[in-house]
Design an enzyme around this catalytic site. Structure first.
Site, PDB file in Angstrom:
ATOM      1  N   CYS A   1      -2.663   4.444   7.890  1.00 16.02           N
ATOM      2  CA  CYS A   1      -2.720   5.144   7.171  1.00 16.02           C
ATOM      3  C   CYS A   1      -2.744   6.362   8.344  1.00 16.02           C
ATOM      4  CB  CYS A   1      -2.881   5.709   5.761  1.00 16.02           C
ATOM      5  SG  CYS A   1      -3.254   5.021   4.949  1.00 16.02           S
TER       6      CYS A   1
ATOM      7  N   CYS B   1     -12.004  14.389   4.265  1.00 13.54           N
ATOM      8  CA  CYS B   1     -12.672  13.283   4.507  1.00 13.54           C
ATOM      9  C   CYS B   1     -12.890  12.955   5.915  1.00 13.54           C
ATOM     10  CB  CYS B   1     -12.022  11.659   4.281  1.00 13.54           C
ATOM     11  SG  CYS B   1     -12.420  12.158   2.500  1.00 13.54           S
TER      12      CYS B   1
ATOM     13  N   CYS C   1       1.050  -1.729  -0.097  1.00 13.90           N
ATOM     14  CA  CYS C   1       0.149   0.297  -0.171  1.00 13.90           C
ATOM     15  C   CYS C   1       1.039   1.118  -0.235  1.00 13.90           C
ATOM     16  CB  CYS C   1      -0.482   0.335   1.205  1.00 13.90           C
ATOM     17  SG  CYS C   1      -1.927   1.319   1.105  1.00 13.90           S
TER      18      CYS C   1
HETATM   19  S1  SF4 Z   1      -6.190  10.355   2.179  1.00 15.89           S
HETATM   20 FE1  SF4 Z   1      -8.190  10.124   4.122  1.00 15.89          FE
HETATM   21  S2  SF4 Z   1      -8.905  12.115   3.778  1.00 15.89           S
HETATM   22 FE2  SF4 Z   1      -7.033  12.352   1.721  1.00 15.89          FE
HETATM   23  S3  SF4 Z   1      -9.003  11.533   0.066  1.00 15.89           S
HETATM   24 FE3  SF4 Z   1      -8.167   9.389   0.845  1.00 15.89          FE
HETATM   25  S4  SF4 Z   1      -9.826   8.888   2.945  1.00 15.89           S
HETATM   26 FE4  SF4 Z   1      -9.799  11.192   2.098  1.00 15.89          FE
END
Ligand code: SF4
Length: 437
Positions: free
Chosen positions: A403, A168, A157
Site C-alpha cells: 500500500c 509509523c 485488502c
Molecule cells: S497506514 Fe502506515 S502510517 Fe498509517 S497507521 Fe497504518 S502502518 Fe501506520
C-alpha cells in the site's frame, strides 16, 4: 499502509522500486490503464452503489417512492446491486418500467473509476481506484486495493482513508498526509470493483488465465482492512461498510472473514468488536514502549499496556477468534531473542496468532530486513511458547502491491500532473483537493 505481502496494511513489506521496475522490464507485469471504466464520476446523478439500506431508502424517497413501498423496493435494489452486481437499472426485471426510468433519470449504478490494474506473476492484483469527485476542486481521490488469491480463498485488502494521519516510521504510507476519510460507500465500492474485475458475480466468469480460488468458494471470500489509512480513525464508515459487506441478502461476507487491522486506537476497539463483530489485527511491531513510540507513534498516546488491555477486553475473543499480531522484522531493531521472549510474555493470556513480516525497504526507509536465520530463530521462540507464528510469504512484489508504495506513485503522478498543468500541458491527474487540503 503498506505491504503486500500477504496483505498488509500495517505491514511494511513490499518490494523495492528496483525490484518492481525490473519485473516490469522483464514483462512479468500486466499493466492496464483506464480499463474497466464502468463509470467513475459518471454524469446523471449520484451512484447507488455502496449505499446502506437506510441510504437507499432515502434515495428512493427522494424520487417519490411511497413510504409503504420503500422496504420492498430497497430489498429489490439490494438484491440487484449486491447479489447480482447489476450495472444498469434495465437489468432489474422485477422492478416496474416506470420506476426503472425514474431511477435511471436520478441515479446511476456507477463504480469508481479503475485507473489501472496490475497483475502480478503470482496472481495478486492491484487496482488504483479513483473515487468520484466531491466538488469542483476535486478530480477524485485515488486509493489502492489489492486482491490476493489462494487456492481456498481470495482476500481483498481495502483502504479506509486516503493517506494516513499516523506516521509509523517503517511505513511508506505514513510519510504521506491524510487527504480525507473514505465514505462507507467508497469502502464497499472497492469490493464491487474487485468482483467486477475478477468475475465474482452469478453468471460472470473470471478473466482468461486469472488466478482465483478453485475450491468453490467465492473469489473474494475474505476482507482485510489493511490498505491505506487507520480504519479506527474512520470507525463510523468502516462499521457501516462492514454491515453492507456482510449482509446475508447481498454481498454475504462472513464477519469472521473480515479483519480490521489497527495500529492501536484503543478507545475504538471495544466498539469495533461489539458493533462490527469482526476479527481484529494489531500492528504491534515492538515489545518496548520506547521503541514502539518510534515505530508506531500512536503508542505515545496509548501504550503497549493499554493496547493489550483493550485486546484482552475485545468482544468475542476466544481461541476460535484469536487476535492477529503483526510484527515486522527489522534488522537489529526489534528482532532479538529477548524481544521474542518479551513478546511471548506480553501476549500471555491473549488468544493470539503472530504474523512475522519480513521488511522490504522502500526508498528513503531507514530500516533493513532481519536476516533469514534471525527471523527463523525469532519464530522458533514464539512457536515453542505455543503461538502460531507464520512468516508471511511476500505476494505481489513485482507490482508494488504494498500500500505505501502505491501511494507514493500516486504522489508522483500528482506532482507531475501539477507540473504539466503549470506548463499548460494539461491537468490530468490533479485530484484530491477536497476535504483535507
Ligand atoms: S497506514 Fe502506515 S502510517 Fe498509517 S497507521 Fe497504518 S502502518 Fe501506520
Amino acid at each position: 499502509m503498506a505491504t503486500v505481502l500477504d496483505i498488509a496494511k500495517h505491514n511494511p513489506n513490499a518490494a523495492t522500486l528496483a525490484v518492481s521496475d525490473a519485473a516490469r522490464v522483464a514483462g512479468f507485469v500486466e499493466k492496464k490503464a483506464e480499463l474497466n471504466v464502468v463509470a467513475g464520476a459518471a454524469p446523471g446523478g449520484a451512484s447507488l452503489v455502496g449505499l446502506t439500506r437506510d441510504q437507499l431508502k432515502d434515495s428512493l424517497s427522494q424520487i417519490g417512492v411511497p413510504e409503504r413501498d420503500l422496504k420492498m423496493r430497497v430489498a429489490q435494489l439490494w438484491h440487484w446491486i449486491y447479489f447480482r452486481g447489476a450495472k444498469d437499472f434495465a437489468e432489474m426485471t422485477n422492478v416496474g418500467k416506470e420506476l426503472r426510468a425514474r431511477l435511471a433519470a436520478a441515479y446511476t449504478l456507477a463504480r469508481p473509476q479503475v485507473v489501472s490494474e496490475q497483475v502480478s506473476k503470482d496472481g495478486t492484483r492491484k487496482w488504483l481506484i479513483r473515487m468520484a469527485s466531491t466538488g469542483p476542486l476535486d478530480k477524485g481521490a485515488e486509493i489502492e486495493c489489492v486482491y490476493i488469491p489462494e487456492v481456498d480463498r481470495g482476500t481483498l485488502c481495502v483502504s479506509s482513508q486516503v493517506g494516513c494521519t499516523l506516521t509509523c516510521s517503517f511505513c511508506h504510507t505514513g510519510t504521506q498526509r491524510l487527504v480525507r476519510n473514505l465514505t462507507s460507500a467508497e469502502i464497499v465500492a472497492q469490493l464491487i470493483v474487485a468482483r467486477d474485475s475478477i468475475g465474482d458475480w452469478p453468471h460472470a466468469t473470471p478473466p482468461e488465465g486469472a488466478f482465483v480460488p478453485t475450491d468453490g468458494s467465492r473469489f473474494v471470500s475474505n476482507i482485510m482492512f489493511m490498505g491505506m489509512g487507520e480504519p479506527l480513525y474512520n470507525t463510523d464508515n468502516v462499521i457501516a461498510a462492514i454491515d453492507v459487506m456482510s449482509d446475508g441478502e447481498g454481498l454475504t461476507l462472513s464477519r469472521r472473514r473480515i479483519t480490521v487491522s489497527t495500529s492501536g486506537v484503543v478507545p475504538q476497539m471495544e466498539r469495533l468488536g461489539s458493533e462490527a463483530n469482526t476479527m481484529l489485527a494489531i500492528s504491534l511491531h515492538a515489545v518496548r514502549d520506547e521503541l514502539r513510540d518510534d515505530l508506531v507513534p500512536i503508542n505515545r498516546k496509548y501504550d503497549i499496556e493499554q493496547l493489550l488491555d483493550a485486546c484482552r477486553a475485545y468482544p468475542g475473543l476466544s481461541n476460535a477468534r484469536r487476535i492477529t499480531f503483526e510484527y515486522v522484522m527489522l534488522k537489529g531493531v526489534n528482532d532479538s531473542d529477548a524481544d521474542a521472549r518479551q513478546l511471548v510474555r506480553l501476549l500471555k493470556g491473549i488468544p493470539a496468532k503472530i504474523n512475522l513480516i519480513p521488511f522490504n525497504p522502500w526508498p528513503g526507509s531507514k530500516y533493513e530486513c532481519s536476516d533469514w536465520e534471525r527471523i527463523e530463530r525469532f519464530s522458533e521462540i514464539v512457536f515453542r511458547a505455543g503461538y502460531a507464528s507464520p512468516v508471511r510469504t511476500p505476494r505481489g512484489r513485482d507490482i508494488l502491491a504494498a500500500c505505501g508504495q502505491l501511494k507514493s506513485e500516486t504522489e508522483k503522478l500528482r506532482a507531475r500532473a501539477r507540473m504539466m498543468a503549470e506548463q499548460g500541458i494539461g491537468a490530468e491527474g490533479v485530484y484530491a483537493v477536497g476535504n483535507g487540503e
